[in-house]
Design an enzyme around this catalytic site. Structure first.
Site, PDB file in Angstrom:
ATOM      1  CE  LYS A  22      19.132 -12.617   7.444  1.00 30.86           C
ATOM      2  NZ  LYS A  22      18.584 -11.780   6.348  1.00 30.86           N
ATOM      3  CG  ASN A  23      14.956 -12.491   7.018  1.00 26.25           C
ATOM      4  OD1 ASN A  23      15.972 -11.790   7.092  1.00 26.25           O
ATOM      5  ND2 ASN A  23      14.855 -13.501   6.174  1.00 26.25           N
ATOM      6  NE  ARG A  94      14.534  -6.731  -1.550  1.00 24.71           N
ATOM      7  CZ  ARG A  94      14.049  -6.007  -2.560  1.00 24.71           C
ATOM      8  NH1 ARG A  94      14.866  -5.304  -3.298  1.00 24.71           N
ATOM      9  NH2 ARG A  94      12.754  -5.996  -2.817  1.00 24.71           N
ATOM     10  CB  CYS A 118      21.960  -8.753  -3.690  1.00 21.16           C
ATOM     11  SG  CYS A 118      20.644  -9.955  -3.660  1.00 21.16           S
ATOM     12  NE  ARG A 123      16.213  -9.549  -2.998  1.00 21.57           N
ATOM     13  CZ  ARG A 123      16.820  -9.833  -1.843  1.00 21.57           C
ATOM     14  NH1 ARG A 123      18.090 -10.113  -1.840  1.00 21.57           N
ATOM     15  NH2 ARG A 123      16.152  -9.809  -0.697  1.00 21.57           N
ATOM     16  N   PRO A 124      14.050  -5.754  -7.390  1.00 18.99           N
ATOM     17  CG  PRO A 124      12.395  -6.183  -8.943  1.00 18.99           C
ATOM     18  CD  PRO A 124      13.582  -6.799  -8.267  1.00 18.99           C
ATOM     19  CG  MET A 125      12.614  -1.760  -3.722  1.00 21.98           C
ATOM     20  SD  MET A 125      13.149  -0.455  -2.620  1.00 21.98           S
ATOM     21  CE  MET A 125      11.615  -0.024  -1.808  1.00 21.98           C
ATOM     22  CG  ASP A 126       7.895  -4.103  -9.276  1.00 20.45           C
ATOM     23  OD1 ASP A 126       8.862  -4.689  -8.766  1.00 20.45           O
ATOM     24  OD2 ASP A 126       6.882  -4.697  -9.670  1.00 20.45           O
ATOM     25  CG  ASP A 308      15.396 -17.081   2.995  1.00 17.71           C
ATOM     26  OD1 ASP A 308      14.912 -16.258   3.797  1.00 17.71           O
ATOM     27  OD2 ASP A 308      15.631 -16.813   1.807  1.00 17.71           O
ATOM     28  CB  ILE A 330      11.329 -17.076  -4.236  1.00 18.41           C
ATOM     29  CG1 ILE A 330      10.238 -18.031  -3.708  1.00 18.41           C
ATOM     30  CG2 ILE A 330      11.258 -15.702  -3.580  1.00 18.41           C
ATOM     31  CD1 ILE A 330       8.824 -17.562  -3.939  1.00 18.41           C
ATOM     32  NE  ARG A 400      23.978  -9.555   4.720  1.00 16.26           N
ATOM     33  CZ  ARG A 400      23.322  -9.128   3.644  1.00 16.26           C
ATOM     34  NH1 ARG A 400      23.845  -9.258   2.446  1.00 16.26           N
ATOM     35  NH2 ARG A 400      22.144  -8.550   3.756  1.00 16.26           N
TER      36      ARG A 400
HETATM   37  C1  EPZ Z   1      12.636 -11.291   2.308  1.00 18.96           C
HETATM   38  O1  EPZ Z   1      13.252 -10.562   1.258  1.00 18.96           O
HETATM   39  C2  EPZ Z   1      13.774 -11.902   3.114  1.00 18.96           C
HETATM   40  N1  EPZ Z   1      14.605 -10.849   3.658  1.00 18.96           N
HETATM   41  C3  EPZ Z   1      14.605 -12.828   2.221  1.00 18.96           C
HETATM   42  O2  EPZ Z   1      15.603 -13.430   3.046  1.00 18.96           O
HETATM   43  C4  EPZ Z   1      13.693 -13.913   1.666  1.00 18.96           C
HETATM   44  O3  EPZ Z   1      14.432 -14.745   0.797  1.00 18.96           O
HETATM   45  C5  EPZ Z   1      12.525 -13.265   0.911  1.00 18.96           C
HETATM   46  O4  EPZ Z   1      11.823 -12.350   1.791  1.00 18.96           O
HETATM   47  C6  EPZ Z   1      11.532 -14.285   0.379  1.00 18.96           C
HETATM   48  O5  EPZ Z   1      11.026 -15.042   1.440  1.00 18.96           O
HETATM   49  C7  EPZ Z   1      14.178 -10.158   4.744  1.00 18.96           C
HETATM   50  O6  EPZ Z   1      13.104 -10.404   5.280  1.00 18.96           O
HETATM   51  C8  EPZ Z   1      15.096  -9.096   5.265  1.00 18.96           C
HETATM   52  P1  EPZ Z   1      10.351 -10.470  -1.491  1.00 18.96           P
HETATM   53  P2  EPZ Z   1      12.352  -9.569   0.332  1.00 18.96           P
HETATM   54  O7  EPZ Z   1      10.002  -9.033  -1.598  1.00 18.96           O
HETATM   55  O8  EPZ Z   1      11.316  -8.931   1.154  1.00 18.96           O
HETATM   56  C9  EPZ Z   1      10.524  -9.966  -6.205  1.00 18.96           C
HETATM   57  C10 EPZ Z   1      17.754 -14.149   3.646  1.00 18.96           C
HETATM   58  O9  EPZ Z   1      18.499 -15.001   3.168  1.00 18.96           O
HETATM   59  N2  EPZ Z   1      10.078  -8.583  -5.932  1.00 18.96           N
HETATM   60  O10 EPZ Z   1       9.336 -11.439  -0.964  1.00 18.96           O
HETATM   61  O11 EPZ Z   1      13.265  -8.736  -0.453  1.00 18.96           O
HETATM   62  C11 EPZ Z   1      11.964 -10.170  -5.723  1.00 18.96           C
HETATM   63  O12 EPZ Z   1      12.870  -9.733  -6.709  1.00 18.96           O
HETATM   64  C12 EPZ Z   1      16.995 -13.193   2.743  1.00 18.96           C
HETATM   65  O13 EPZ Z   1      17.530 -14.001   4.889  1.00 18.96           O
HETATM   66  C13 EPZ Z   1       9.732  -7.756  -7.021  1.00 18.96           C
HETATM   67  O14 EPZ Z   1       9.805  -8.170  -8.189  1.00 18.96           O
HETATM   68  O15 EPZ Z   1      11.674 -10.657  -0.634  1.00 18.96           O
HETATM   69  C14 EPZ Z   1      12.038 -11.653  -5.500  1.00 18.96           C
HETATM   70  O16 EPZ Z   1      12.273 -12.300  -6.731  1.00 18.96           O
HETATM   71  C15 EPZ Z   1      17.337 -13.397   1.277  1.00 18.96           C
HETATM   72  N3  EPZ Z   1       9.343  -6.475  -6.773  1.00 18.96           N
HETATM   73  C16 EPZ Z   1      10.624 -11.989  -5.003  1.00 18.96           C
HETATM   74  O17 EPZ Z   1       9.783 -10.899  -5.413  1.00 18.96           O
HETATM   75  C17 EPZ Z   1       9.255  -5.980  -5.496  1.00 18.96           C
HETATM   76  O18 EPZ Z   1       8.857  -4.800  -5.337  1.00 18.96           O
HETATM   77  C18 EPZ Z   1      10.539 -12.156  -3.498  1.00 18.96           C
HETATM   78  O19 EPZ Z   1      10.897 -10.933  -2.930  1.00 18.96           O
HETATM   79  C19 EPZ Z   1       9.598  -6.826  -4.417  1.00 18.96           C
HETATM   80  C20 EPZ Z   1       9.996  -8.121  -4.654  1.00 18.96           C
END
Ligand code: EPZ
Length: 421
Positions: A22-23, A94, A118, A123-126, A308, A330, A400
């Protein structure tokens, strides 16, 4: 709303075919935005998240043709009509934010709704924004939308990520393929889904080195072409089904599984008294004794223990011999499966990001509620081990990320059925 009813106590025997990730699919699909030539994905998973990404891309004017019952997706963005990813779709998933990098790279503009929080965190995007701004993008947050533009196009740059964010690495990697000059991403995420994306982009004509390490170098090119790419096996579905015979007893072979996808997870299984054997077709799993042994788990970025698989591991440790400590590093709120497992008789104490699990002899079936994707599957697994019947409600979370779960578990002997409310 549908529920799933599981009756525990039946040892499992047989083979489960693991689907495409999926990811990986959720970042491979937006890659079509980088080229006007078609992108064909094979071994695609059949999941509601894939349908959501399809709807989002179609709202931008992308043509998506699904074949072979959804296992093959042909995407083409030769006739784009919009560069705005609407809140109504983004709020549901997201991963919709993964259109930001490709839209900026090919169209010099994008308007993408912030996903909003969520169940598992804010889940910020900074990190995404800082990285793309380093490449010359001008990004402003207005009315809950990121308004991004790249006057004169994105430029190659040094892009240090403050945290090895998976999504940010994917957005920047895709954007860099068409940027003018060289981009060096440091502290990049190393997940297999990143490696799979890089392979696909390279087959489209991108020039990428270092994927799978913390430093990825991309030499921008003028345009990308057509490609056909097989989606990598889903390591999280793999890890989930590897645990099934640990809960229920018996032995299961996960077809398509390989140790390189689940290295740190298998190390923990070994310490917990679980045998994992490589076969020509995948990985065979069975527990050495009737009860697993308690182990401590800390979630980390790849190649550490995957967040995950934390919920599934916690559920398994509820009936292990001894006390386990799980630390979730995480996400800030990823223990919502704990109160549901406690309803089934588990002994779990949560303090912030630390959960202490004291193993009990047996769980008892109960009505429980799914709260997020991985929490819901941990409750299904717990039901396999529990005495009596467990009814898991709100299983739209489950759909999902797990295709045909009742067929896959039912196919190896589990007593499991989907009931419509
Ligand atoms: C991906 O999410 C996966 N989703 C998630 O899987 C997975 O848990 C996660 O990576 C970590 O491995 C997909 O690939 C679609 P991150 P992503 O950016 O990219 C913080 C599932 O169950 N962060 O690595 O959103 C964030 O809040 C899902 O299949 C910021 O602070 O994960 C989190 O605490 C759930 N600012 C941490 O980093 C940002 O700009 C990890 O987020 C981006 C992230």
């Amino acid at each position: 709303m549908d529920s799933i009813v599981v009756t525990g106590g039946t040892p499992l025997k047989g083979k489960i075919a693991i689907a495409g990730a999926k990811n990986a699919a959720l970042t491979l699909m937006p890659a079509t935005l980088l080229s006007e030539e078609p992108l064909t994905l094979t071994n695609a998973p059949r999941l509601s998240d894939i349908a959501t990404m399809t709807a989002l891309l179609q709202s931008l004017g992308v043509e998506v043709t699904s074949m072979q019952d959804g296992k093959v997706q042909v995407l083409s963005s030769h006739a784009m009509t919009s560069t705005t990813a609407d809140y109504e779709i983004v709020r549901k998933m997201r991963a919709s934010n993964l259109v930001l990098g490709p839209l900026l790279a090919r169209h010099d503009q994008a308007v993408v709704s912030l996903p909003g929080g969520c169940a598992i965190g804010a889940r910020p995007m900074d990190i995404h924004v800082a990285a793309l701004e380093a490449m010359g993008a001008e990004i402003e947050l207005k009315d809950g939308y990121l308004h991004a533009k790249a006057p004169g196009g994105l430029k190659g740059a040094k892009v240090p990520l403050r945290f090895a964010s998976v999504g940010a690495t994917e957005n920047v990697l895709m954007a860099a393929t068409l940027a003018k000059g060289t981009t060096v991403i440091t502290n990049a995420a190393r997940e297999p889904e990143i490696v799979d994306l890089a392979k696909c982009l390279r087959s489209m004509g991108a020039q990428i080195d270092g994927e799978g390490t913390s430093t990825i170098t991309v030499q921008g090119v003028d345009r990308l072409g057509a490609a056909t790419h097989p989606v990598v096996t889903d390591r999280i579905e793999l890890g989930t089904y590897m645990l099934a015979p640990v809960f229920a007893g018996g032995e299961v072979e996960c077809l398509g599984g390989s140790l390189d996808l689940v290295g740190s997870f298998v190390e923990k299984l070994d310490a917990a008294g679980i045998d994992v054997t490589e076969t020509p077709d995948g990985l065979k799993v069975k527990r050495r004794t009737d009860r697993a042994t308690a182990v401590d788990v800390t979630t980390e970025v790849f190649p550490g223990f995957p967040t995950d698989l934390q919920a599934q591991m916690m559920a398994m440790l509820c009936t292990a011999e001894g006390t386990s400590v799980l630390e979730e590093k995480i996400f800030e709120n990823r223990f919502m499966h704990a109160p549901e497992l406690i309803r089934m008789g588990a002994d779990i104490e949560v303090h912030g990001g630390i959960a202490t699990v004291r193993g009990v002899e047996r769980l008892k079936g109960a009505p429980v509620m799914a709260t997020d994707l991985r929490a819901s599957v941990s409750l299904i697994l717990a039901g396999l081990a529990a005495e009596g019947e467990t009814t898991v409600s709100r299983i739209y979370h489950l759909d999902r990320g797990y295709e045909h779960i009742e067929e896959k578990l039912g196919g190896v002997g589990a007593k499991i059925e989907r009931v419509s409310a």
